[in-house]
Design an enzyme around this catalytic site. Sequence first.
Site, PDB file in Angstrom:
ATOM      1  CB  CYS A 163      48.914  37.018  40.948  1.00  0.00           C
ATOM      2  SG  CYS A 163      50.291  37.637  39.973  1.00  0.00           S
ATOM      3  CG  ASP A 221      45.538  43.070  39.944  1.00  0.00           C
ATOM      4  OD1 ASP A 221      46.479  43.908  39.916  1.00  0.00           O
ATOM      5  OD2 ASP A 221      45.281  42.320  38.997  1.00  0.00           O
ATOM      6  NE  ARG A 240      47.425  40.289  42.512  1.00  0.00           N
ATOM      7  CZ  ARG A 240      46.244  39.746  42.281  1.00  0.00           C
ATOM      8  NH1 ARG A 240      45.366  39.638  43.263  1.00  0.00           N
ATOM      9  NH2 ARG A 240      45.922  39.309  41.077  1.00  0.00           N
TER      10      ARG A 240
END
Length: 176
Positions: free
Chosen positions: A11, A128, A17
Amino acid sequence: VTTPFRILCVCMSNVCRSPTAEAVLRKLIARSGLTTRIEVCSAGTHGYRAGDACDANSQRVASAKGYDLSQIRARRIGWQDLDYFDLILAMDRSNLYNLRRLATAEQLMRIRLIMDYATRFTEDEVPDPYLTLGGRFELVLEMIEDAASGLVEEIRRQFEPVASNTSDTVQGTPQR
């Protein structure tokens, strides 16, 4: 000695994440009995959080479902990662683009979106939580669990002995 199949989750800053995906994949891989055959790590396309612990909200949500992110520290992806890992999973199209910009033609074949392996969610990106109202950390975890489960199932099937002469090769997950 068999070389393990190596997966890298990516990420932007590697504090939410991708470390969540790393922890989920590790647990599913262990549950499938594939720990010695699959290696998982995570990284970020940006290095401004390098060395930082995972986001507290990500840790809290993951811990509530039995995943441990406490030992994972953020790191920036390096060019050598593109050669080392067999499958590089971007959490969203922005990170996919950044990874593809770094990759050679051969390395491009190893880069995919993690949500390509999802079976319940139809979205192609893991959002996100820093950029969404209300920081939807629970949704992020659910999406990652879905995609990770689909990926581990595909890999598990590939590691099973093939009963016939036909080969089921999954795009982006070469047989070992």
